[in-house]
Every structure is written in C-alpha cells, then in structure tokens.
Enzyme design. Structure first.
Site, PDB file in Angstrom:
ATOM      1  N   HIS A  93       0.686 -10.714   4.525  1.00  0.00           N
ATOM      2  CA  HIS A  93       1.105 -10.150   5.806  1.00  0.00           C
ATOM      3  C   HIS A  93       0.105  -9.206   6.466  1.00  0.00           C
ATOM      4  O   HIS A  93       0.199  -8.949   7.664  1.00  0.00           O
ATOM      5  CB  HIS A  93       2.475  -9.452   5.657  1.00  0.00           C
ATOM      6  CG  HIS A  93       2.364  -8.029   5.225  1.00  0.00           C
ATOM      7  ND1 HIS A  93       2.155  -7.678   3.911  1.00  0.00           N
ATOM      8  CD2 HIS A  93       2.425  -6.864   5.924  1.00  0.00           C
ATOM      9  CE1 HIS A  93       2.100  -6.367   3.810  1.00  0.00           C
ATOM     10  NE2 HIS A  93       2.261  -5.842   5.038  1.00  0.00           N
ATOM     11  N   ASP A  94      -0.869  -8.688   5.711  1.00  0.00           N
ATOM     12  CA  ASP A  94      -1.875  -7.811   6.340  1.00  0.00           C
ATOM     13  C   ASP A  94      -3.290  -8.333   6.097  1.00  0.00           C
ATOM     14  O   ASP A  94      -4.263  -7.561   6.145  1.00  0.00           O
ATOM     15  CB  ASP A  94      -1.743  -6.366   5.815  1.00  0.00           C
ATOM     16  CG  ASP A  94      -0.707  -5.565   6.609  1.00  0.00           C
ATOM     17  OD1 ASP A  94      -0.534  -5.867   7.809  1.00  0.00           O
ATOM     18  OD2 ASP A  94      -0.071  -4.663   6.030  1.00  0.00           O
ATOM     19  N   HIS A 143      -4.368  -0.427   4.168  1.00  0.00           N
ATOM     20  CA  HIS A 143      -3.959  -1.825   4.351  1.00  0.00           C
ATOM     21  C   HIS A 143      -4.848  -2.774   3.558  1.00  0.00           C
ATOM     22  O   HIS A 143      -5.476  -3.672   4.107  1.00  0.00           O
ATOM     23  CB  HIS A 143      -3.980  -2.190   5.835  1.00  0.00           C
ATOM     24  CG  HIS A 143      -2.835  -1.603   6.591  1.00  0.00           C
ATOM     25  ND1 HIS A 143      -2.937  -0.467   7.353  1.00  0.00           N
ATOM     26  CD2 HIS A 143      -1.537  -1.999   6.679  1.00  0.00           C
ATOM     27  CE1 HIS A 143      -1.762  -0.174   7.894  1.00  0.00           C
ATOM     28  NE2 HIS A 143      -0.889  -1.095   7.495  1.00  0.00           N
ATOM     29  N   ASP A 172       7.766  -3.749   3.606  1.00  0.00           N
ATOM     30  CA  ASP A 172       6.499  -3.238   4.142  1.00  0.00           C
ATOM     31  C   ASP A 172       6.417  -1.717   4.066  1.00  0.00           C
ATOM     32  O   ASP A 172       5.363  -1.154   3.770  1.00  0.00           O
ATOM     33  CB  ASP A 172       6.363  -3.716   5.601  1.00  0.00           C
ATOM     34  CG  ASP A 172       4.934  -3.703   6.093  1.00  0.00           C
ATOM     35  OD1 ASP A 172       4.023  -3.489   5.265  1.00  0.00           O
ATOM     36  OD2 ASP A 172       4.723  -3.923   7.302  1.00  0.00           O
ATOM     37  N   GLN A 214       6.434  12.566   8.652  1.00  0.00           N
ATOM     38  CA  GLN A 214       7.047  11.645   7.693  1.00  0.00           C
ATOM     39  C   GLN A 214       8.565  11.644   7.864  1.00  0.00           C
ATOM     40  O   GLN A 214       9.198  10.593   7.797  1.00  0.00           O
ATOM     41  CB  GLN A 214       6.677  12.043   6.249  1.00  0.00           C
ATOM     42  CG  GLN A 214       5.253  11.674   5.853  1.00  0.00           C
ATOM     43  CD  GLN A 214       4.978  10.183   5.956  1.00  0.00           C
ATOM     44  OE1 GLN A 214       4.640   9.689   7.037  1.00  0.00           O
ATOM     45  NE2 GLN A 214       5.131   9.451   4.874  1.00  0.00           N
TER      46      GLN A 214
HETATM   47  N1  LIG Z   1       3.828   7.598   9.673  1.00  0.00           N
HETATM   48  C1  LIG Z   1       3.950   6.692   8.689  1.00  0.00           C
HETATM   49  N2  LIG Z   1       3.838   5.395   8.964  1.00  0.00           N
HETATM   50  C2  LIG Z   1       3.982   4.510   7.965  1.00  0.00           C
HETATM   51  C3  LIG Z   1       4.274   4.890   6.674  1.00  0.00           C
HETATM   52  N3  LIG Z   1       4.364   3.765   5.918  1.00  0.00           N
HETATM   53  C4  LIG Z   1       4.144   2.736   6.720  1.00  0.00           C
HETATM   54  N4  LIG Z   1       3.906   3.163   7.963  1.00  0.00           N
HETATM   55  C5  LIG Z   1       3.641   2.385   9.162  1.00  0.00           C
HETATM   56  O1  LIG Z   1       4.513   1.297   9.146  1.00  0.00           O
HETATM   57  C6  LIG Z   1       3.756   0.154   9.337  1.00  0.00           C
HETATM   58  C7  LIG Z   1       4.329  -1.078   8.739  1.00  0.00           C
HETATM   59  O2  LIG Z   1       3.429  -2.130   9.007  1.00  0.00           O
HETATM   60  P1  LIG Z   1       1.929  -1.991   8.529  1.00  0.00           P
HETATM   61  O3  LIG Z   1       1.849  -2.058   7.079  1.00  0.00           O
HETATM   62  O4  LIG Z   1       1.084  -2.909   9.329  1.00  0.00           O
HETATM   63  O5  LIG Z   1       1.518  -0.506   9.028  1.00  0.00           O
HETATM   64  C8  LIG Z   1       2.434   0.452   8.688  1.00  0.00           C
HETATM   65  C9  LIG Z   1       2.229   1.857   9.167  1.00  0.00           C
HETATM   66  O6  LIG Z   1       1.774   1.843  10.484  1.00  0.00           O
HETATM   67  C10 LIG Z   1       4.378   6.266   6.407  1.00  0.00           C
HETATM   68  O7  LIG Z   1       4.633   6.707   5.298  1.00  0.00           O
HETATM   69  N5  LIG Z   1       4.217   7.118   7.449  1.00  0.00           N
HETATM   70 ZN   LIG Z   2       1.918  -3.895   5.773  1.00  0.00          ZN
END
Ligand SMILES: Nc1nc2c(ncn2[C@@H]2O[C@@H]3COP(=O)(O)O[C@H]3[C@H]2O)c(=O)[nH]1
Ligand SMILES: [Zn+2]
EC number: 3.1.4.-
Length: 870
Positions: free
Chosen positions: A644-645, A604, A755, A808
């Site tokens: 956003h983060d 992030h 996102d 995944q």
């Molecule tokens: N398990 C998993 N979670 C994901 C993946 N990509 C995004 N996320 C989750 O989706 C969320 C979207 O919001 P955030 O970016 O805060 O944090 C991200 C992760 O928690 C991924 O490839 N695998």
């Molecule tokens: Zn994000």
C-alpha cells in the site's frame, strides 16, 4: 457506373497492380454479364466493396462533369486505371471547376483571434434554397402580340427565377432581341473583379432569336476583351451606354469579328449591366436593328434596354452568387475528403505527405508538387524533400514515396527558403523574373520553372514545419487567387496532418523508450536469485514464534530476514498458498521484490508495510471477520497491505502537487496511492513474481480490483469521504454481508485501521513510531521551507516539535478513535485496538497537559480541521 472504372482506389493506401494497357476480351464479356445481373453487382458491391471504391464512387458522382477529366468507362475502350490519375479517385476533381464564370471564391480562411479558421462569415448566400425553375415560356410570336408593358412584364418574369448563369444569359439575350428588334445580341461578363486585371469574357455571342442554347454552347469560343478596349471595354469601364448608328465609322469598333463571322455590323446599342449596388458586372450588346429602312437604335430603344437590363443585373448577380455557393459547397467536399485522408493516416509521415501531394496535384493541376520539411534539430535546413510530378500518377511503380533525405539543403536559398524563413506565402507568375528564384536546379536538370505558388506549412502554434510548393500550372497560366485560397487551405490541413503524424511518431518513440526503461527497471526491481533461494530454503518459524497474533506486536525485535519469513508465515496461516496455488518460490521472490521497492525513508518504508500487514492478519485471524471475509478478499487485503505504500518518497500527496512531480501529472486525486497501486501491479506482473498466475482470468480481475480498492482506501481523504456512511450502517446495525457496497466499505475501514494501527500499540512502540512519523513530516517541512519557500503546516514544522503530544491527541480523536469504535462494533474481538488507542490518547493527553498547551484537532487529511492543506 462500371466497377472496373473505380476499382482499387488509392484512398486507403492499398495499391493494386496496374491492369494491362489493352483491355482483354473477357473484361468486356464480364462487364456485359455484370450489366445484365444488377442484383449480383449490388450484392457483390455491398459485401466486398472497399472503402476506397466507395470513396471513388462518391467523388466521381459528386463532381462528375469536371472538364473532361472523368474517364468514361467505355471511352477509347481502355481501362481507365491506366490513364493519368490511375489508382486515385481524387484525379476527378479539378481546381478549374472553381474558375467557372471567372468567379473568385471568398478566401477559405478567415482569422479569429489570429487563429486561421475555415468558418467563414460569408454564408448568407450559400444557404439559398433557390433552384432553377423551368417555367412556361411564351413563343416569340405570342410575345410579339403583347403591348410593350406586357412584354416587359413577361420578359422580366422569364428571367427572374433562373439561377443558372448560362441559361439566364441566353434568356436575357433572346429577350433583348425581341425587345429591341435586334438581329443579334451578345453578353460579356466582368472577370477579375477586385484585381488589376479586369477583363470582359463573352458568355454568349451573337445570339439571335432562333439559335438554341445547346447549339450555341457547341460552337462558342471564349472571347476575352481587355478592360477599356473596344466598344464593350469602353462601356464597362465608363458604365455608360453607347449607341452607334454606323459601327464602321466608330474608331472603337473592331471589324475583325465581322470578317471572321462573315457578318456586316451596322448599328450597335451597348449597355452596362449593373448589380444592385451599381457595379458593372457585364455588358450587353444589341447589333443591327431590324427595320424596314435599316434605322439605327433610337432613344426609346435605349430606355427599354436600360429598364430591362436593370432587372437582368439583379437576376444575374443572384445567379452568380448561387453558382458561387454551389462551388463553395463543392470545395468543402474536396477539403473534407482531404481532411478524411489526413486524419486516417496518422502513423506514417511519408505516406501522409504522398497522399496530400496527390490531392493537391489533382486539384490544382500543376506539373510539380513539392513538400519540404524543416529539420527539427537544425532549423536552418530542410531535412526531407518530397517531390511529385504530374506523370508520377502514371508511373506508380517507379515513383518512390519516401522523402529524399539527401541532399539536405539550406533554407536560406531560393523561394522555398524565403517562405520557410519569413513564413510569407509567395505567388510568382514568372520565376526567372524574381530575384529570389535560384535557377540552379533547372540548370542541372533541364527543367524549366515558370510559375510558382509556395506556402508555409505551420503547426497549431504557428511554427513553420515546412513548405509546400506548386510549380507550373498545366494550363500555362500563372496561379490565380482561387489557387492561392485552395492551396492555403491545403497547407493548413497539411500542417495539422504533419503535426499529428510527427506527434504520433514522438509518442511511439516515447512509448518504446518507456518500455526499455521498464525492462531495465524490472531487472533491477527483481530480487536476486541467491536471496530468493536463501529465503526459499529458510525455515519459517511459527506465528507464535513471531507473536504475529499478539495485538501489541512490534517489528522492533525482528531483523529484515525475519520480516520476510513472518510475511510468508502469514500467507501460510491464511492458507493462501494452497487456496490460490501460489508457487512457494514465486511467493518468496514477490515478498523480496516488494520489500526492495520500498525506499529507505524514515517512516513509510518496508517496516511500516509489514506492520500494517500484521495488523490485518491479526484482524482476519482473531475476529469473527475471518469467517465472513472471503478468501479472495483476504488475499487482496494482505497483498494490498504489503503494497500500500510502495515507492513512497517520504512526502505526501500535497507535496507531489505543490512540486508538480511527474506522479501528480499522472493523477489528480489520491496521487501517491495510485502510484503505489501501479507499482504493485508492476511487481505482480514481473517475471517470477506472478503470485496470482494460477487464478482464472475472472478471479484475477476480481482480486486486482480488490487490491486497487484496498490501496486507494489508505488515502485518508477517501476515509473521510466514506466513513460516515459506514458509521451510520454500523450504528443502525444495517451492515449487510450480502451487499457488495457494505463489504467494500468494511474493507476500506479495515485498511485504515491497519494503516494507523501504530496508534493502538503499547506506549513504547507508539512513542517510537510517532517519533518516526513526526520526523518524516519534519523532513517534508524542511523541503517546503528550503525548496518551495513556503511555510509548512504545523505538523510538519520542526519548530513546532513540542506540539507533538497535542497533535497526536488530535490525530487520535479525529481519525483513529472513530474507526476503531466502529469496527469494534462490527466485531467485539477488535476491541483491543480501541483499548490500545484510548490508552495512548491518555498518555499523549497527559504529556500535552505537561506542555500546558490546549489540545488541537489537527491532521493534514481531516477536513474538519483548520490545517487541511489547500
Ligand atoms: N499525526 C499523525 N499522523 C499519523 C500517525 N500515524 C499515521 N499517520 C498518518 O496517517 C496516514 C495513513 O496513511 P499513510 O501511511 O500514507 O500516512 C499516514 C500518516 O500521514 C500519527 O501517529 N500521527
Ligand atoms: Zn501507510
């Protein structure tokens, strides 16, 4: 009411200069004129009267007959503001009001679960609606014509509805004279019930059939007879009737009063007046039976007297209860007034204490009132001492409100010390007889301390904040039970007020500290000048150059400078600079600053924000959405994606809650998302970063609201909450561009789609990003294991690393595919995202099969999975 009498109250703190001692002639003229023009006065008062004037008026009229303390406007021709009690309407109430009839009011504070409360349980009598009724009374001659039974009936009826103690006593005595053919009658009431100092006080003395109540009240002096002394004391103590044919032969008889009155007592019939419980509440005495041969009172008289007094006892008790309920009512008014003052003054401790002392001084009528505050940091000493003398009211110019901070003196000395350390209240009738009293101050100042009433001041948690002390009652008496009760209530109010004010001061300081911290923070948050200049002067390559409109875009090839320039390129291509008159240098600084406020966490970080913004840019430019989404929305979505983060710590919302981080204290839901938005606002309002400064106020508010909505939408919990509504609208082809709610939903879905868009990227990109995400999750899992000593969820457990492919697939199925399917239906040109996502699903699925473990629908935010974090 003369306006001059009430003007310039102290109640609200605005002190007016004292008026001259001799009243100028024009004042009288003016007053005369005002008297003649009541309409003007009314109008003027309605328009101009200050709160303090109204309070003054209310207090003066609520308790207008308090023992000569009310200054009559025309008394002595001087302006009342120059008398003692100037500037303060509260001067017009006195604790002596509450001493009426020797009644001790019930304590004001009872204890519920150990917590003091003003809500007493003794309200049964105070609800009495009874009024004193003026009924028709027969003349003495009419009464004399009645037979004994009728007479008794008439005389009982005469008293049964009178609730005024004095008038009732008068009637009783008057009637006793008639009933017993007595020449004179007197009535004494018991005072100091429940104490060791019970006595009898003459209510009315020597009433005969002729004198009126008014005449009697003018001349009567109070006679106080100690318990058990003389005939009256004997009757009260024993509860027995005493019938004496010749007073001078009885050793209990005191002839002094005869001498004083020039009267000759012969026979006496004295009887206790008892309440319904048989307790003696007074004594009635008939003197000298009128008969031809000067016969004394006989047995028949005793009987008649006894029967009549039985009724009188009930009537008298009722009247006393009623009187007490009136006083309790009045006392509540006084305390309400104090409460108002206290809660009005929250900002300044010295001024609050000054007001409290003024109220206390006025009500309890003592020479000195002191408040000593315990030092917070070093508990053994008083840090501030406030001292008010009765004549400070007259010297408001010389009196200083500020508490003396020097000399600080230790708590362990003297009465105040005792109260502060033990928390015990002390009522000391004679200070010099008490070994705890320290006469040093008296010796130094020449002051003579007599009586002391000292109470602890506590906060809501019972901690002693200080001590309030009253010295020397003005009437020379020791402080009594009523004083104690009232003062205790004052001390409680004081505690609340001081606590509030201290809290307020702490809050003000904390807020100032926070502002300083923010100043420092914003200095460090801001991009350095050189970096801004470098970016500003740098050539910004085209969209094609950066392949920003390539659906499979990845930031891997770009260095940090490129990510900055590519960001600026996206703003340029969306024409946001022109449309919103964004200053180019400001934009450069803002982008730099935004990047700087991402931490160097595994996933992030700024790169993630940049990638999310790129996907949003691609969607806005490549699909038909670009035409339907408005410019303000585009601006908000781009700012939203990049922000956003912000300040993400590599840990999720649940982690903030579990560790009770300060952010979780601020917000209970969408914890981090709220923080990201707060950071976004902080940057946008930092000097030199105000990219939205050219917007009108209305536009600005609208865009900020859209940004907030966009950032909060990245909380997957909200995605789950709203997506079904959106999917339904899409499936039923009901999504309308006119409906604000539909647009909100669509923007939220676009934020989620951006996102998680790494899931749509070419396999090499997705694989690498998934690895980063997994690693960040594992890092949180490590923290949970080591610091929180809890078992992390599988997705965050390093030991379950091998399960990544099936997780995944679970992530894709539960979160990604549904959103891409839905937005592809809104705009066909978004189909590549769905296709990419599906391809990656294939890849992860075949990897999972190699691992030979069943695919699990697992994601931290998916409520349909078992692993949702509780
Ligand atoms: N398990 C998993 N979670 C994901 C993946 N990509 C995004 N996320 C989750 O989706 C969320 C979207 O919001 P955030 O970016 O805060 O944090 C991200 C992760 O928690 C991924 O490839 N695998
Ligand atoms: Zn994000």
């Amino acid at each position: 009411m003369a306006l001059a009498d009430q003007g310039g109250g102290e109640g609200t703190g605005d002190i007016e200069p004292p008026l001259p001692t001799t009243r100028p002639a024009e004042y009288d003229q003016m007053e005369k004129w005002l008297d003649e023009h009541p309409e003007f006065v009314h109008d003027y008062f309605a328009r101009k009267a200050k709160r303090s004037m109204i309070d003054g008026w209310l207090i003066a009229h609520a308790i207008s007959h308090s023992l000569g303390l009310v200054q009559s406007a025309n008394s002595s021709g001087s302006n009342s503001r120059n008398n003692s009690g100037a500037n303060t309407p509260v001067r017009k109430i006195s604790a002596q009001e509450f001493e009426k009839g020797g009644l001790v009011l019930n304590p004001m504070i009872s204890t519920v679960d150990g917590t003091p409360t003003f809500l007493g349980s003794n309200s049964s009598h105070s609800s009495s609606q009874a009024q004193t009724t003026k009924s028709y009374r027969r003349t003495k001659n009419q009464l004399k014509a009645l037979d004994e039974k009728e007479l008794m009936y008439e005389l009982v009826m005469d008293i049964c509805n009178d609730l005024d103690v004095t008038s009732l006593c008068y009637k009783i005595l008057h009637n006793v004279c008639i009933l017993l053919h007595a020449d004179r009658c007197s009535l004494f009431l018991v005072e100091g019930k429940g104490t060791n100092e019970k006595s009898l006080v003459s209510k009315l003395f020597d009433v005969n059939g002729e004198t009126t109540l008014e005449e009697l009240s003018k001349v009567q002096e109070e006679i106080r007879i100690p318990w058990g002394t003389g005939i009256i004391g004997y009757v009260a103590e024993k509860g027995e009737v005493v019938d004496i044919p010749d007073a001078y032969k009885d050793p209990r008889f005191n002839a002094e009063i005869d001498i004083k009155m020039g009267y000759r007592t012969r026979s006496i019939l004295s009887m206790p007046i008892k309440d319904s419980e048989g307790e003696v509440i007074g004594v009635a005495q008939a003197v000298n039976k009128i008969s031809a041969a000067d016969e004394p009172f006989d047995e028949h008289d005793e009987k008649v007297f006894g029967s009549y007094l039985a009724f009188c006892g009930i009537g008298l008790k009722n009247a006393q209860l009623y009187e007490r309920s009136l006083l309790e009512n009045r006392r509540s008014q006084v305390l309400l007034d104090l409460a108002r003052v206290i809660f009005e003054e929250q900002s300044n401790l010295a001024s609050l204490i000054h007001k409290i002392m003024m109220h206390t001084q006025c009500l309890l009528q003592c020479e000195r009132c002191q408040v000593l505050l315990v030092d917070n940091s070093s508990k053994g000493i008083f840090s501030q001492v406030f001292d008010m003398e009765a004549n400070d009211f007259d010297n408001s110019e010389t009196y200083t409100r500020e508490g003396l901070t020097e000399p600080r003196f230790p708590i362990h000395i003297g009465i105040t010390g005792h109260v502060a350390t033990t928390g015990e209240a002390l009522n000391i009738p004679d200070a010099y007889a008490d070994e705890r009293f320290d006469p040093q101050t008296d010796l130094e100042t020449g002051y003579r301390t007599r009586s002391i009433l000292c109470m602890p001041i506590r906060n809501a948690h019972g901690r002693v904040l200080g001590v309030a002390q009253l010295i020397n009652k003005l009437d020379g008496m020791p402080f009594n039970k009523n004083d104690e009760n009232l003062f205790e209530a004052f001390a409680i109010f004081c505690g609340m007020g001081i606590n509030n004010t201290q809290m307020y001061e702490v809050t003000v300081r904390a807020s100032a500290k926070q502002r300083v911290a923010l100043e420092i923070l914003s200095y460090h948050t801001c991009a350095p000048v050189e970096e801004t200049q470098k970016l500003k002067n740098a050539f910004v390559p085209s969209t094609q150059h950066y392949r920003l409109l390539d659906c499979g875009f990845s930031d891997f090839r770009l260095d940090d400078d490129d990510t900055l320039k590519a960001t600026i390129r996206m703003f340029m291509d969306l024409e946001l600079l022109d449309k919103f008159r964004i200053d180019y240098e400001t934009l450069c600084r803002w982008v730099l600053c935004t990047k700087k406020n991402y931490r160097q966490v595994t996933y992030h970080n700024w790169r993630h924000a940049f990638n999310v913004a790129q996907t949003m840019f691609w969607m806005l430019q490549e699909s038909r959405l670009g035409k339907l989404i408005g410019d303000h929305e585009k601006l908000a979505l781009m700012v939203g994606c990049l922000s956003h983060d912000l300040d993400h710590r590599g840990t999720n919302n649940q982690f903030q809650i579990k560790t009770m981080s300060p952010i979780a204290e601020l917000y209970s839901t969408s914890v981090m998302e709220h923080h990201h938005f707060d950071q976004c606002i902080m940057i946008l309002s930092c000097k030199g970063n105000e990219i939205l400064s050219s917007l009108t106020q209305e536009e600005y508010e609208y865009v900020i609201q859209l940004i907030e909505h966009a950032i909060l939408a990245t909380d997957l919990a909200l995605y789950f909450k709203y997506r079904n509504k959106f999917f339904k609208l899409v499936d039923q082809a009901e999504l309308s561009w006119e409906a604000d709610e539909h647009r909100d939903l669509l923007r939220s879905m676009l934020m989620t789609a951006s996102d998680v868009s790494a899931i749509t990227k070419p396999w090499e990109v997705q694989n690498k990003v998934a690895d980063m995400i997994a690693n960040e999750f594992f890092e949180q899992g490590d923290l949970e294991k080591t610091q929180l000593k809890i078992k992390p969820m599988e997705m965050m457990d390093r030991d379950k690393k091998d399960q990544l492919p099936q997780m995944q697939v679970g992530f894709i199925d539960s979160i990604c595919l549904p959103v891409y399917e839905a937005i592809s239906k809104v705009s066909g040109s978004l189909q590549p995202l769905l296709d990419g996502c599906k391809r990656n699903r294939e890849n992860w699925s075949s990897l999972a099969q190699k691992e030979n473990t069943p695919v699990r629908k697992t994601h931290q935010n998916d409520p349909s999975t078992d692993d949702i974090i509780s």
